[in-house]
Design a protein around this motif. Sequence first.
Motif, PDB file in Angstrom:
ATOM      1  N   SER A 182      34.116  43.553  36.275  1.00 50.45           N
ATOM      2  CA  SER A 182      34.427  43.987  37.639  1.00 50.45           C
ATOM      3  C   SER A 182      33.921  45.410  37.837  1.00 50.45           C
ATOM      4  O   SER A 182      33.963  46.230  36.925  1.00 50.45           O
ATOM      5  N   PHE A 183      33.395  45.655  39.014  1.00 49.18           N
ATOM      6  CA  PHE A 183      33.032  47.013  39.423  1.00 49.18           C
ATOM      7  C   PHE A 183      34.185  47.523  40.261  1.00 49.18           C
ATOM      8  O   PHE A 183      34.329  47.104  41.407  1.00 49.18           O
ATOM      9  N   GLY A 184      35.005  48.365  39.714  1.00 48.95           N
ATOM     10  CA  GLY A 184      36.181  48.806  40.447  1.00 48.95           C
ATOM     11  C   GLY A 184      37.049  47.603  40.751  1.00 48.95           C
ATOM     12  O   GLY A 184      37.461  46.881  39.844  1.00 48.95           O
ATOM     13  N   ASP A 228      35.499  41.799  41.493  1.00 48.23           N
ATOM     14  CA  ASP A 228      35.133  41.011  40.322  1.00 48.23           C
ATOM     15  C   ASP A 228      33.769  40.386  40.553  1.00 48.23           C
ATOM     16  O   ASP A 228      33.534  39.771  41.587  1.00 48.23           O
ATOM     17  N   VAL A 229      32.885  40.575  39.609  1.00 54.34           N
ATOM     18  CA  VAL A 229      31.531  40.055  39.773  1.00 54.34           C
ATOM     19  C   VAL A 229      31.293  38.863  38.854  1.00 54.34           C
ATOM     20  O   VAL A 229      30.691  37.866  39.243  1.00 54.34           O
ATOM     21  N   ILE A 230      31.773  38.952  37.620  1.00 58.18           N
ATOM     22  CA  ILE A 230      31.655  37.836  36.675  1.00 58.18           C
ATOM     23  C   ILE A 230      33.075  37.372  36.333  1.00 58.18           C
ATOM     24  O   ILE A 230      33.904  38.162  35.904  1.00 58.18           O
ATOM     25  N   GLY A 252      20.401  31.105  39.658  1.00 59.21           N
ATOM     26  CA  GLY A 252      21.440  31.151  40.686  1.00 59.21           C
ATOM     27  C   GLY A 252      20.942  31.947  41.871  1.00 59.21           C
ATOM     28  O   GLY A 252      19.925  32.627  41.774  1.00 59.21           O
ATOM     29  N   PRO A 253      21.649  31.859  42.991  1.00 56.85           N
ATOM     30  CA  PRO A 253      21.188  32.571  44.184  1.00 56.85           C
ATOM     31  C   PRO A 253      21.353  34.079  44.018  1.00 56.85           C
ATOM     32  O   PRO A 253      22.019  34.551  43.095  1.00 56.85           O
ATOM     33  N   SER A 254      20.766  34.832  44.923  1.00 55.49           N
ATOM     34  CA  SER A 254      20.833  36.284  44.872  1.00 55.49           C
ATOM     35  C   SER A 254      22.281  36.756  44.951  1.00 55.49           C
ATOM     36  O   SER A 254      23.066  36.239  45.729  1.00 55.49           O
ATOM     37  N   CYS A 278      24.647  36.515  42.655  1.00 57.41           N
ATOM     38  CA  CYS A 278      25.669  35.729  41.963  1.00 57.41           C
ATOM     39  C   CYS A 278      26.054  36.364  40.634  1.00 57.41           C
ATOM     40  O   CYS A 278      26.954  35.894  39.952  1.00 57.41           O
ATOM     41  N   GLY A 279      25.364  37.415  40.225  1.00 55.79           N
ATOM     42  CA  GLY A 279      25.761  38.117  39.004  1.00 55.79           C
ATOM     43  C   GLY A 279      24.881  37.841  37.799  1.00 55.79           C
ATOM     44  O   GLY A 279      25.258  38.167  36.678  1.00 55.79           O
ATOM     45  N   LYS A 280      23.695  37.278  38.019  1.00 55.31           N
ATOM     46  CA  LYS A 280      22.801  36.973  36.893  1.00 55.31           C
ATOM     47  C   LYS A 280      22.393  38.245  36.163  1.00 55.31           C
ATOM     48  O   LYS A 280      22.528  38.347  34.939  1.00 55.31           O
ATOM     49  N   SER A 281      21.887  39.206  36.932  1.00 56.62           N
ATOM     50  CA  SER A 281      21.416  40.445  36.304  1.00 56.62           C
ATOM     51  C   SER A 281      22.568  41.151  35.605  1.00 56.62           C
ATOM     52  O   SER A 281      22.408  41.664  34.504  1.00 56.62           O
ATOM     53  N   THR A 282      23.712  41.164  36.250  1.00 54.82           N
ATOM     54  CA  THR A 282      24.870  41.826  35.661  1.00 54.82           C
ATOM     55  C   THR A 282      25.188  41.214  34.301  1.00 54.82           C
ATOM     56  O   THR A 282      25.405  41.923  33.323  1.00 54.82           O
ATOM     57  N   ASP A 314      14.691  39.756  32.829  1.00 52.62           N
ATOM     58  CA  ASP A 314      15.298  39.770  34.164  1.00 52.62           C
ATOM     59  C   ASP A 314      14.213  39.551  35.211  1.00 52.62           C
ATOM     60  O   ASP A 314      13.496  40.476  35.559  1.00 52.62           O
ATOM     61  N   GLU A 315      14.118  38.342  35.693  1.00 46.67           N
ATOM     62  CA  GLU A 315      13.121  37.966  36.696  1.00 46.67           C
ATOM     63  C   GLU A 315      11.771  38.595  36.405  1.00 46.67           C
ATOM     64  O   GLU A 315      11.212  39.302  37.244  1.00 46.67           O
ATOM     65  N   PRO A 316      11.203  38.329  35.245  1.00 46.92           N
ATOM     66  CA  PRO A 316       9.985  39.051  34.861  1.00 46.92           C
ATOM     67  C   PRO A 316       8.778  38.650  35.697  1.00 46.92           C
ATOM     68  O   PRO A 316       7.799  39.386  35.736  1.00 46.92           O
TER      69      PRO A 316
END
Lengths: 333, 284
Positions: A12-14, A17-19, A36-38, A40-44, A158-160
């Motif tokens: 969670s960022f503050g 909750d992201v994941i 997953g769509p933009s 959704c927390g993939k990069s995180t 990450d999305e190379p």
Amino acid sequence: MATLTLDNVRKSFGATDVIHGVNIEVTDGEFIVIVGPSGCGKSTLLRMVAGLEGITSGEIRIDGHRVNEAEPMERNIAMVFQNYALYPHMSVFDNMAYGLKIAKTPKDEIAARVASAAKLLQLEPYLQRKPRELSGGQRQRVAMGRAIVRKPAVFLFDEPLSNLDAKLRVQMRLEIKQLQRELGVTSLYVTHDQVEAMTLADRMIVMNAGVADQIGKPLEVYENPQTEFVAGFIGSPATNFMPAGSVGVSVGKTVGIRPEHIQLTDTPTRLKARVAYCEALGAETLVHLRLPHGQLITVRQGGHLPLPSEGTDLWLGWHDAAMMVFGADGRRI
Amino acid sequence: MSDQRGMVQRRGLGHWFTHLGLIIGVLFIFFPIWLAFVASTVTQPEIVRPPMPLLPGGHFIENYSKALFAGVNAPVATMMLNSLIMALGITIGKIVISLTSAFAIVYFRFPGRTVFFWLIFLTLMLPVEVRIVPTYEVIANFGMLNSYSGLIFPLIASATATFLFRQFFLTVPDELTEAARVDGASPMQFFFHILLPMSRTNIAALFVILFIYGWNQYLWPLLITTDPSMNTIVMGIKQMFPSGDDLADWPVIMATSILAMVPPVIVVISMQKLFIRGLVDSEK
Ligand SMILES: Nc1ncnc2c1ncn2[C@@H]1O[C@H](COP(=O)(O)OP(=O)(O)OP(=O)(O)O)[C@@H](O)[C@H]1O
Ligand SMILES: [Mg+2]
């Protein structure tokens, strides 16, 4: 070379909750694609594995060792960034060698490792160039080279390919797959492109708003989506969803049918619909039809079949087995 | 077709006018310098007697060696050395301090980070002249009058340069920092191996600007150097003017003025390429 385990990982960022608790068990040498769509927390998720982002709760293990508190370098991972993140003032050689130099690898070994990576990636003629003197595809290769020379336990991507044009993307996709097979390094690859996911993955993880909706082999996921979201996200054109009642199904809330599983006929079958427009793509034709209450249905049929003219009424038919029934919570029934 | 030719013609004419304008401008600015140069190559009586000479005379070596090695109060060579030490001290000090403080402000999260940034930013609004009396007091109490440290330290911090480097660091993509972390670079290694080389052109541009700023300091050296051997050249010129009925030695004063211009010119010319690149684009 290494296994990777995510055990109920949350972020969670503050207050946001992201994941929301992800569990994955990656076996040695496996190529896992997170799609997953933009947003959704993939990069995180990937950055948590890399050690660039803290872990709110849960545990990440590489080769059985907990790495939650380890610095990126100590985790023995290598990452390929979306914008390549090459050091602009260093030559291709120095870009690839930098991590090894920091690790105080002997000079001749650095030279040998960079040379073999450059050979593998066909970068030999460019070793003395600066990143700005390279094309996008070459930069992409340098970024890969930088990851390879470290001989890491895990590759993170990450999305190379998202900054490359369509043709180059296809080519690099094949190269990445080949390279990973050759090197046998456990890999985690993030993308929002389902074609990349389908073609690259040994197993793929479909993420939806911080939750791993489904984990499985690409074809398995395609043929047997566990949630309504996965059914809608994987496959292009997207699955047609209809209320269960409207197609005579008594359980569940929604029924999904893939465009290629619907046949168009002149003779009455299940539903009547009017042809709205057709997209003839050569090998196949996408026919878009409108149901009486206005919903659009997409049907994919072979390009050799006659093109239905717009405005005609046709019948939609399908086998019972083609119906994917989902409950009110979006789960497969 | 005709349009195109018209444009080329107009461009040609525009070229001429631009160049003519620039040449006139250059002559206009250059003329006093030329006069100073002429005056530094003739004798005192020749200067005083009208009309003023417009072509160099034959006393170049004589006047310049007199200025360099004898001077009026102190040899100009000494004053130039003082100026050089002060200017370099200020320049290098400012660059080192502002680079490191900008690095801290941008890349580290520590308590009071924003407070420190705003404090630095606030001092931008206080020019030297405003705080000159308390500064003098402090320096005098430290016993730094007539010393290089006294000349350099009060001018060594730069809010402007800190601010510029901060802005530059903010434009460096986060991914680059992360790539360095993944490569195993420590924060200081990141600073020295990546940030510093990337700031090269900015540093060069600042070096030129700050060197000239340091070289041209007038008020501060005037206050704290009473010993002629610690005078800097820019204030020294003023000290050469006679008080009372003495005669001004104009050829030597003019030679000193010309000499005072040489180091900044050398710095600008030698760093011109980097300097212009630093002002025009940042290499990323
Ligand atoms: N530092 C942060 N602070 C607060 N929220 C963040 C932060 N980083 C990411 N988020 C939020 O976390 C969510 C997931 O972000 P993430 O970058 O992982 O998405 P993504 O799946 O990679 O999307 P994309 O495909 O667009 O790259 C987003 O809603 C984003 O707003
Ligand atoms: Mg992302």
